[in-house]
Write an enzyme that holds these catalytic residues in place. Sequence first.
Site, short mmCIF file in Angstrom:
data_model
loop_
_atom_site.label_atom_id
_atom_site.label_comp_id
_atom_site.label_asym_id
_atom_site.label_seq_id
_atom_site.Cartn_x
_atom_site.Cartn_y
_atom_site.Cartn_z
N ASN A 5 -11.13 -11.02 -2.62
CA ASN A 5 -11.41 -12.26 -3.33
C ASN A 5 -11.24 -12.26 -4.84
OD1 ASN A 5 -12.41 -13.79 -0.98
ND2 ASN A 5 -14.02 -12.24 -1.00
N TYR A 6 -11.19 -11.07 -5.46
CA TYR A 6 -11.23 -11.05 -6.92
C TYR A 6 -10.07 -10.35 -7.60
CZ TYR A 6 -15.92 -12.93 -6.79
OH TYR A 6 -16.99 -13.76 -6.59
N LEU A 7 -9.39 -9.46 -6.87
CA LEU A 7 -8.37 -8.66 -7.53
C LEU A 7 -6.99 -9.26 -7.32
CD1 LEU A 7 -9.86 -5.21 -6.57
CD2 LEU A 7 -10.09 -6.48 -8.72
#
Length: 586
Positions: free
Chosen positions: A543-545
Amino acid sequence: MKELVTGEMRVKTPKTEALESASRWEEEKYEDGVKWKFLEHNGPCFPAEYQPLPSNVHFLYDGKKVKLSLEAEEVAFFFAQMLDHEYTTKKVFRENYFKDWRKEMTNEERSLIKDLDKCDFGEIHAMHKAKVEARKNMTKEEKLVVKEANQKVVEEYGYCLLDHHKERIGNFKIEPPGLFRGRGEHPKQGMLKKRIQPEDVIINCSKEARVPKPPAGHRWKEVRRDNSVTWLASWTENIQGSIKYIMLNANSKLKGEKDWEKYEIARKLKLCVDDIRNQYGQDLKSKQMVTRQRAVALYFIDKLALRAGNEKEEGETADTVGCCSLRVEHITLHEKLEGNECVVEFDFLGKDSIRYYNKVPVITKVFKNLKLFLENKQPGDDLFDRLNTGMLNKHLGSLMAGLSAKVFRTYNASITLQQQLKELTNKSDNEPEKLLSYNRANRAVAILCNHQRAPPKTFDQSMANLQAKIDARKETLALEKTELKQAKKEAKTRNSSDPKLQNLVERKKAAVKRCEEQLLKLELQATDREENKQISLGTSKLNYLDPRISVAWCKNTEVPIEKIYNKSLRDKFAWAIDMTEEDFEF
DNA sequence: CTGCGAACTTAGAACACCAGCT
DNA sequence: AGCTGGTGTTCTAAGTTCGCAG
């Protein structure tokens, strides 16, 4: 905002235009707000009906067999199923359960069954366990039959046609009824989550599309033609009254583009983050209390990757907070702590009731403001009493198009990964070492974002097993080394040109080397696992990288992408794998 | 503004499965 | 062949954001 991002997104073209999968990312965008022109699907898949208990399995009340009505029996079964779970020992869970169960009973049942403690679900529980066991012990052939049946269901319900593409649906199954399992101290845990009927379900598809057939004897609640949304079906659940959706899989074009856009916004933040930091640095001295609170909140969100923290309705959900909803009781100020000055100690429950605990040295201006915010307040009072997420996001939106609080998490996560990879990776390392470096970079992000997991129940055991393996390998290595020495000695003292002896030495050398490599690999594995005990890497990876950072790293280090992304991750990030060159910079 | 609901992303737990071992 | 630990998948709860009505 949409325009800005879309413009930038077109800059880089996938190099393999001929491939359908690649050219898909290049198709024309629709006008604002339109998500599709054509949508067709078979509707959601409903769970199987409840199967009544066989006549030899009983529910007992106060030691006596009681035959329950079908409705009450089904709900009794939900509880019996969970008897091994800690939930069923919790007071709130039991009370909520009993209250809702009684609603499903007949008058007769209700007047008899008045105390959950007198209920004996033992036989039902045993039957359920036996069923689970039987399923596990099925033969290969039986398992294959089940698998094929599941496959059939996926074929029928698992795909839709969206514009020109057949797309995988993410969650095509209606959630089955059961007992609500809220996280943490949820006031509604144990409540009955009701069975969803077709009459509860709204279908969304295009006008030209064939409308899915509801199950025999049923009708849909509504058939909608709304192409400004991405969902295919929806219903309202009875616990919180919120809407549940059937949506596309992460590997779909629609979700992929949205994800890409998310990372492009985070990259845009990179370009102006210095200005924004200067701005909130100034705002810390503002005459306006709101502005100061906003500045401190922003400082936390930026530095600590805290979530925005919306207000929540008391009594409806577990008591958790994010940045804007922090209360006085969640922070402690220390003028000096462990050799640092101006330390803020955070201790609160965040999303999913995961504890956030951190001691952070902050700049003096922030520290002084915090002292000010705490003045004349009770532990239960809001730290930022003049601020909420709406105001914060409105401000952020004015600083940069598309900017909101969560963009900081994405930005800080991705930039941290990139920095850490640069710092930790050595060109000369072998593959396992490179992978450890990747995992460590990933781990730095997971720690930043506070992505935790319960330590696996078997953790200590499996760690001990691995250590035993390492010890055994060490012994073998020592043995191999002695043998090598022996062989060398023999080769020297005897006829040194004897090819047989030379050959033996070479073989022994190779054996030692192989053994050393295996040992190193095991030791790296142990390090990695130990460091990962309570940390979950998956959430940030998913979800973030920005996947382009990882794809570029793989190209640069010559590590195959399969080593860091499994199949579904490769599918989800197909856009990044297609387009990313080794010189990509976040 | 403020409150609310809809839509969508993010999250850890539970479960299923499979590779590597005995 | 059966076991087991680890990984990948599924499930659905729990967040964020935004737009709209009052």
